[in-house]
Motif scaffolding. Sequence first.
Motif, PDB file in Angstrom:
ATOM      1  N   GLY A 194       0.279   3.587   3.026  1.00  0.00           N
ATOM      2  CA  GLY A 194       0.886   2.959   1.862  1.00  0.00           C
ATOM      3  C   GLY A 194       2.397   3.084   1.912  1.00  0.00           C
ATOM      4  O   GLY A 194       2.970   3.714   2.810  1.00  0.00           O
ATOM      5  N   TYR A 233      -4.045   4.603   2.770  1.00  0.00           N
ATOM      6  CA  TYR A 233      -4.356   3.523   1.846  1.00  0.00           C
ATOM      7  C   TYR A 233      -5.410   2.617   2.464  1.00  0.00           C
ATOM      8  O   TYR A 233      -5.263   2.168   3.592  1.00  0.00           O
ATOM      9  N   LYS A 266       1.758  -4.643   0.766  1.00  0.00           N
ATOM     10  CA  LYS A 266       0.392  -4.378   1.217  1.00  0.00           C
ATOM     11  C   LYS A 266      -0.469  -5.628   1.261  1.00  0.00           C
ATOM     12  O   LYS A 266      -1.586  -5.607   1.747  1.00  0.00           O
TER      13      LYS A 266
END
Lengths: 315, 285
Positions: B56, B62, B87
Motif C-alpha cells: 500500500g 495490501y 491502487k
Amino acid sequence: MARCGCAEVDAPGAEGCACALQAGANVTVTGTGQGASPWIVSSSTSTPQIRAALSGVNGVAYDPVTGIISARLSTDAGNALVLGGDTGLFVPPVVTGSPLGMIVFDTAVGGNWNKADNPTAKWLRVRVIGGGGGGAGALSAAAQALMRGGGAGGNYSESWLEVSTLPASVAITVGTGGAAGNAANGAGGLGGFSGFGTIVTALGGNGAPNTAVTATSGVSPSGGPGGLGVGQIQSLGQIGDRGIWLSATIGLAGTGGIAGAGFGTGGRGGISGSPTNGQTASGPGAGGGGGSSFGAISAGGGAGAPGAVYIEMFS
Amino acid sequence: MARCGCAAVDGPGGTGCECAIQQGPGTSVTGTGQPLAPYTVSARLSTDAGNALRFGTDTGLYAGGPLGMIVYDTVGATTWTKAANPKASWLHIRVVGGGGGAASLGATTAGTGVARGGGAGGNYSESWIEVSTLAASTTVTVGAGGIGGAPAGTATAGGSGGTSSFGAVVTALGGGGSPATTVAAAPPVISAGGTLAAAGVGQLRLRGAAGGQGIYVVAGARMGGAGGDSGGGMGAVVPSNLASGGSAVGRAYGGGASGPTGEGVTTGALGAAGGDGVVVVEMFG
C-alpha cells in the motif's frame, strides 16, 4: 605520529604517553594509526547478542535459535493469504474479485466465450438482451388515417456465473431486430432470442400487429414482450406504444418499447403532418416505431434493434 | 562484526561462523549488519502471476478489492489522476450526457394554442477500463442540461444537452432540445419532441429517449410532451403538463425537460432546462 606504548611498532624506551584510541565494550580496535597500519574499529557484537535483541511481532515469526525471520500467516479461518510457489506472499485473485474487463457481443453475428481465452476468469456477470420487435406499416384509405403501434422491447436477463460450472466453450447468440412492417399494412416482425448458451437467455419482443383498420379516428394495438427466459434477474421488455389518431389528419403512431432494465431506445412512431415511416430503434433490444399513414399514402414501420450479450469477468 | 558466509563482503577467509539473521519464507533480508550496510528486513511478495497482494501507499501489505466510487455531478471539467488513486487497477465508468431543454411557447392568441414537445434524454455510455491504458491524468467533463427556450413570448427551441466524458475513452452526447417549429393554431395540434443524439464512445452505449410529443386536443385540453429519459434509465421522466402551462426542468441525470403548453396566452411561457449529466467512476484494486 607517535602512539606511545600502544603497540610494538613504537620504539623501545619510548616515553609512556597515553594511547589515542582504546576499545570499549563490544568494540575491537586494531592498527596503530600509522600510514601502514591505520586504526580499524570493528563492532564485535556477537551473533547471540544480535539474535537476542530481535523479536517478531505483528505478521512476523522469528526464531532466535537460527536467526530465521519469516512472514507469519494468520491461522484464522478464511485467510486468503498463502505462500506462493517461490515462498513469497501470495493472495489468490479468486478471493479478491479483481475485474478483468468486459466482452461485448452486440451484433447479430454472435460468437463464443471460451475458458481457454480467459484463463484467469473465475466469475462472470452476464447480461443478455433479446432483439426488439418491429413496428407495423400502415396504408389508410383516402380521407382517413391509420397510425400503427410500435414493437415491444426485448427482455433482459442477468446472472452471476462461476466459471467452474461452465463448459469449456459457451455459444453466444445475439437476437436480430424484428423486421419492419412493410408499407402495405405489414405487421412488425418478432425480435430474436439472445443467449449465453442456454444458461442466461432472453426472448425478443413481439412486433406490432396490423389488425387495426383505416378510419377517421381510432387506436391501434402494439407489440408485447416475450415470455421469461433464464436468469437470476429478469426484466421484460416494454410494450410498444399504441397508435392513436383523432381525425383524418391528426394522430400519433406508437413508439417502440425499450428493452428490459432500460436498455435501448424505441424508435419513434410517425406523427401527423405528413405520412411518416416508423423510426428504426436504437440498440440494444428496443422496438421499432409504427408507421403513420394519411390519405392513402403508405408508411412503413421501423425495424427493431438487435439484442446484445455483455460479459463482465472477474478473477 | 562478522557475518560469515552471509554475503560477499565477508570474503574469503571467513571463519565459518553462522549468520546472525536469515530470511525465511515470505521475507527478504538484505545488508550485512555493518554500519554501512545494516540489516533490512522486508515482506517479500510472490512474483507468481495473478498475485493480488501488493504494498500500500504506507508500505503496508495490501490485497486488492473495491476502492469505492467517485461521482462527478458538477457541470464542468475536472481531472481523475493515477497519482490520487494509486491502487486502482480497473475502472468501471458510466457517463450520462445532459438532457435537452424545452422550447418556449411563444405568444398565442385567443382560439389558438400549442403544446410543446419535451427535450430528449442524454445518452449513456459504459466501459471497463484498465488503468494501465490511461495517461497519468484524465479530464472528466460533466455536460450541462440544455437551456430552456427563451424569451417566453417568442417561440424558441430548447438547447441540446452537453456532452459528458471521461477523457476520449468514454463519452456520451446530450439529448436534443425540443423544436419550436410548430405554429400555434386552433386544435388539434401536435408538435414534436427533441431528437436523440448520436452514440458516443463506450463498450455499452444506450441512447436517451426522444422527447414526447405535445398534443393540444381541443380547447382546454392540452398535454405538453414529457421529457425523454436518459439512456440506461438514469434520469427520471419528467411528466407531461396538463392544465398548467409551465415547463418542468429535466431531472438528473440527463433527463429532458417537459414542454410548456398554452392557448390564448399572449405572454407565452419559457421552456425549462434539461437535467445535468454525470460521470461515475468505480475503482477496483
